[in-house]
Design a protein around this motif. Structure first.
Motif, mmCIF file in Angstrom:
data_model
loop_
_atom_site.group_PDB
_atom_site.id
_atom_site.type_symbol
_atom_site.label_atom_id
_atom_site.label_comp_id
_atom_site.label_asym_id
_atom_site.label_seq_id
_atom_site.Cartn_x
_atom_site.Cartn_y
_atom_site.Cartn_z
ATOM 1 N N GLN A 17 41.286 43.224 44.907
ATOM 2 C CA GLN A 17 41.645 42.456 46.422
ATOM 3 C C GLN A 17 41.431 42.211 47.723
ATOM 4 O O GLN A 17 42.015 41.151 47.970
ATOM 5 N N ILE A 18 39.793 42.332 47.491
ATOM 6 C CA ILE A 18 39.288 41.256 48.178
ATOM 7 C C ILE A 18 38.851 40.448 47.737
ATOM 8 O O ILE A 18 38.949 39.123 48.539
ATOM 9 N N SER A 19 39.110 39.741 46.669
ATOM 10 C CA SER A 19 38.773 38.298 46.372
ATOM 11 C C SER A 19 40.279 37.538 46.922
ATOM 12 O O SER A 19 40.291 35.923 47.082
ATOM 13 N N GLU A 20 41.083 38.082 46.204
ATOM 14 C CA GLU A 20 42.669 37.802 46.669
ATOM 15 C C GLU A 20 42.508 37.392 48.038
ATOM 16 O O GLU A 20 43.163 36.230 48.361
ATOM 17 N N GLU A 21 42.088 38.485 49.010
ATOM 18 C CA GLU A 21 42.108 37.898 50.588
ATOM 19 C C GLU A 21 41.352 36.692 50.969
ATOM 20 O O GLU A 21 41.032 36.056 51.390
ATOM 21 N N ILE A 22 39.944 37.083 50.392
ATOM 22 C CA ILE A 22 39.074 35.698 50.409
ATOM 23 C C ILE A 22 40.190 34.049 50.320
ATOM 24 O O ILE A 22 39.588 33.515 50.710
ATOM 25 N N ARG A 23 40.406 34.104 48.950
ATOM 26 C CA ARG A 23 41.235 32.658 48.451
ATOM 27 C C ARG A 23 42.484 32.654 49.635
ATOM 28 O O ARG A 23 42.711 31.066 49.477
ATOM 29 N N GLU A 24 42.723 33.510 50.244
ATOM 30 C CA GLU A 24 44.390 33.051 50.672
ATOM 31 C C GLU A 24 43.980 32.482 52.208
ATOM 32 O O GLU A 24 44.214 32.073 53.041
ATOM 33 N N THR A 25 43.062 33.565 52.199
ATOM 34 C CA THR A 25 42.073 33.105 54.512
ATOM 35 C C THR A 25 40.773 31.993 54.191
ATOM 36 O O THR A 25 40.420 31.107 54.665
ATOM 37 N N SER A 27 37.814 31.645 52.993
ATOM 38 C CA SER A 27 36.760 32.732 53.460
ATOM 39 C C SER A 27 35.935 32.320 52.040
ATOM 40 O O SER A 27 35.680 31.799 51.369
ATOM 41 N N PHE A 32 32.946 37.667 54.264
ATOM 42 C CA PHE A 32 33.548 38.332 54.462
ATOM 43 C C PHE A 32 32.811 39.808 54.362
ATOM 44 O O PHE A 32 33.514 40.485 55.333
ATOM 45 N N TYR A 78 42.957 53.395 47.940
ATOM 46 C CA TYR A 78 42.302 52.353 48.319
ATOM 47 C C TYR A 78 40.327 52.297 48.207
ATOM 48 O O TYR A 78 40.018 51.920 48.672
#
Length: 153
Positions: A17-25, A27, A32, A78
């Motif tokens: 989940q974190i990796s996906e958000e980092i890719r999308e943003t 960052s 993060f 979560y």
């Protein structure tokens, strides 16, 4: 600014989940994690410096059990503990935001209705009856015989 490394093991699904958000943003993991930690400590500062008001109420045993079960499921899903306080506050904030949106929509509809009435003009508000020629004739009736005779003359 001097920096130091931080290493920890987290569940694979949380890492994904974190990796996906980092890719999308676009960052980095460092940015993060720093953001999450700063938010955590800033949240604590706000809670400690602001004097809050107590909101207390009782719920049925059945509802209390449902809340407890939800919080356990939330933590399993979560991998983060959600307190009763956080849960209730988030529900209240969500309900207030939805209500504010509904109130704003109602105000906008009322404003639009007032504008439509204003645009139709005062003619729509007057009481007039069309005569045989299609012209508007005032529907007022003389109140006395003298008035009637004066109109006929």
């Amino acid at each position: 600014m001097e920096t130091k490394g931080l290493t920890c093991k987290i569940p694979l699904d949380l890492h994904n989940q974190i990796s996906e958000e980092i890719r999308e943003t676009e960052s980095t993991m460092s940015k993060f994690i720093e953001m999450v930690i700063r938010e955590h400590y800033q949240k604590g500062e706000v809670n400690m410096t602001e004097k809050g008001k107590t909101l207390a109420f009782q719920v049925s045993g059945e509802l209390f059990q449902r809340i407890k079960e939800y919080l356990v499921l939330y933590e399993k899903t979560y991998h983060r503990r959600l307190t009763q306080k956080e849960f209730v506050i988030s529900l209240i904030e969500q309900a207030l935001e939805e209500a504010e949106e509904e109130f704003e929509a109602a105000r906008a509809a009322a404003h639009e209705s007032q504008q439509e009435q204003a645009e139709s003009g005062p003619e729509a508000a007057e009481c007039r009856d069309p005569d045989a020629d299609g012209n508007a004739q005032n529907s007022e009736v003389p109140s006395t015989e003298d008035d009637a005779e004066g109109e006929l003359a």
